[in-house]
Motif scaffolding. Structure first.
Motif, PDB file in Angstrom:
ATOM      1  N   ALA A 244       2.194  35.616  50.095  1.00 40.96           N
ATOM      2  CA  ALA A 244       1.966  36.953  50.629  1.00 40.96           C
ATOM      3  C   ALA A 244       0.460  37.171  50.752  1.00 40.96           C
ATOM      4  CB  ALA A 244       2.588  37.993  49.703  1.00 40.96           C
ATOM      5  N   SER A 245       0.046  38.019  51.690  1.00 38.85           N
ATOM      6  CA  SER A 245      -1.376  38.207  51.941  1.00 38.85           C
ATOM      7  C   SER A 245      -2.117  38.708  50.708  1.00 38.85           C
ATOM      8  CB  SER A 245      -1.594  39.152  53.116  1.00 38.85           C
ATOM      9  OG  SER A 245      -1.033  40.419  52.813  1.00 38.85           O
ATOM     10  N   GLU A 246      -1.463  39.502  49.844  1.00 41.73           N
ATOM     11  CA  GLU A 246      -2.146  39.983  48.646  1.00 41.73           C
ATOM     12  C   GLU A 246      -2.326  38.881  47.604  1.00 41.73           C
ATOM     13  OE1 GLU A 246       2.199  40.934  48.435  1.00 41.73           O
ATOM     14  OE2 GLU A 246       0.653  41.582  49.784  1.00 41.73           O
ATOM     15  N   ASP A 247      -1.593  37.773  47.732  1.00 41.79           N
ATOM     16  CA  ASP A 247      -1.736  36.656  46.805  1.00 41.79           C
ATOM     17  C   ASP A 247      -2.874  35.729  47.197  1.00 41.79           C
ATOM     18  OD1 ASP A 247       0.429  37.604  45.418  1.00 41.79           O
ATOM     19  OD2 ASP A 247       1.866  36.294  46.435  1.00 41.79           O
ATOM     20  N   ILE A 248      -3.326  35.809  48.427  1.00 41.35           N
ATOM     21  CA  ILE A 248      -4.358  34.907  48.918  1.00 41.35           C
ATOM     22  C   ILE A 248      -5.725  35.496  48.605  1.00 41.35           C
ATOM     23  CG2 ILE A 248      -5.363  33.801  50.935  1.00 41.35           C
ATOM     24  CD1 ILE A 248      -2.576  33.902  52.188  1.00 41.35           C
ATOM     25  N   GLN A 249      -6.559  34.726  47.931  1.00 39.00           N
ATOM     26  CA  GLN A 249      -7.909  35.158  47.617  1.00 39.00           C
ATOM     27  C   GLN A 249      -8.880  34.144  48.187  1.00 39.00           C
ATOM     28  OE1 GLN A 249      -8.329  35.804  43.458  1.00 39.00           O
ATOM     29  NE2 GLN A 249      -6.672  37.286  43.360  1.00 39.00           N
ATOM     30  N   PRO A 250     -10.013  34.611  48.704  1.00 38.45           N
ATOM     31  CA  PRO A 250     -10.989  33.658  49.245  1.00 38.45           C
ATOM     32  C   PRO A 250     -11.532  32.778  48.131  1.00 38.45           C
ATOM     33  CG  PRO A 250     -11.914  35.865  49.149  1.00 38.45           C
ATOM     34  CD  PRO A 250     -10.471  35.979  48.779  1.00 38.45           C
ATOM     35  N   PRO A 251     -11.879  31.544  48.452  1.00 36.32           N
ATOM     36  CA  PRO A 251     -12.415  30.655  47.417  1.00 36.32           C
ATOM     37  C   PRO A 251     -13.754  31.167  46.908  1.00 36.32           C
ATOM     38  CG  PRO A 251     -12.645  29.663  49.581  1.00 36.32           C
ATOM     39  CD  PRO A 251     -11.853  30.920  49.753  1.00 36.32           C
ATOM     40  N   ARG A 252     -13.971  31.021  45.612  1.00 35.05           N
ATOM     41  CA  ARG A 252     -15.247  31.438  45.023  1.00 35.05           C
ATOM     42  C   ARG A 252     -16.260  30.334  45.242  1.00 35.05           C
ATOM     43  NH1 ARG A 252     -15.108  35.185  40.046  1.00 35.05           N
ATOM     44  NH2 ARG A 252     -17.258  34.653  40.357  1.00 35.05           N
ATOM     45  N   ARG A 253     -17.465  30.731  45.531  1.00 37.00           N
ATOM     46  CA  ARG A 253     -18.541  29.770  45.777  1.00 37.00           C
ATOM     47  C   ARG A 253     -19.646  30.024  44.769  1.00 37.00           C
ATOM     48  NH1 ARG A 253     -18.477  28.142  51.839  1.00 37.00           N
ATOM     49  NH2 ARG A 253     -16.424  28.824  52.387  1.00 37.00           N
ATOM     50  N   GLY A 254     -19.599  29.345  43.672  1.00 36.83           N
ATOM     51  CA  GLY A 254     -20.645  29.457  42.669  1.00 36.83           C
ATOM     52  C   GLY A 254     -20.536  30.725  41.849  1.00 36.83           C
ATOM     53  N   PRO A 255     -21.475  30.898  40.952  1.00 33.85           N
ATOM     54  CA  PRO A 255     -21.433  32.071  40.081  1.00 33.85           C
ATOM     55  C   PRO A 255     -21.782  33.346  40.844  1.00 33.85           C
ATOM     56  CG  PRO A 255     -23.419  30.803  39.679  1.00 33.85           C
ATOM     57  CD  PRO A 255     -22.570  30.012  40.635  1.00 33.85           C
ATOM     58  N   ARG A 256     -21.366  34.470  40.284  1.00 34.71           N
ATOM     59  CA  ARG A 256     -21.678  35.755  40.906  1.00 34.71           C
ATOM     60  C   ARG A 256     -23.179  35.991  40.852  1.00 34.71           C
ATOM     61  NH1 ARG A 256     -17.903  40.348  38.734  1.00 34.71           N
ATOM     62  NH2 ARG A 256     -19.244  41.446  40.200  1.00 34.71           N
ATOM     63  N   PRO A 257     -23.748  36.612  41.870  1.00 33.77           N
ATOM     64  CA  PRO A 257     -25.188  36.872  41.864  1.00 33.77           C
ATOM     65  C   PRO A 257     -25.557  37.848  40.744  1.00 33.77           C
ATOM     66  CG  PRO A 257     -24.144  37.926  43.750  1.00 33.77           C
ATOM     67  CD  PRO A 257     -23.097  37.109  43.067  1.00 33.77           C
TER      68      PRO A 257
END
Length: 77
Positions: free
Chosen positions: A12-25
């Motif tokens: 479902a669209s709510e289950d899809i999360q964009p991939p994380r790229r490195g630590p949070r700024p």
């Protein structure tokens, strides 16, 4: 072993999360930013007083000059 009926089904669209790229700024507070800025100005102060190398001046001049081919060719009609 049990069978998952959703196995292979699109998520479902709510289950899809964009991939994380490195630590949070990390957000720096103004005092930390000011300390870093002073440190960088001290570090690079000497470099800013040096003359620009001739080779770099020539390269910059070439970037601003029109190409020889552009001056000799007529524009297409």
């Amino acid at each position: 072993m049990t069978h998952d009926p959703n196995d292979g089904a699109p998520a479902a669209s709510e289950d899809i999360q964009p991939p994380r790229r490195g630590p949070r700024p990390v957000r720096l507070d103004p005092a930390a930013r000011a300390r870093i800025g002073r440190g960088l100005r001290l570090l690079y102060a000497e470099a800013l007083t040096r003359p620009v190398p001739e080779r770099l001046e020539r390269l910059v001049a070439q970037l601003g000059a029109p190409h020889a081919a552009d001056r000799t060719e007529e524009p297409p009609r």
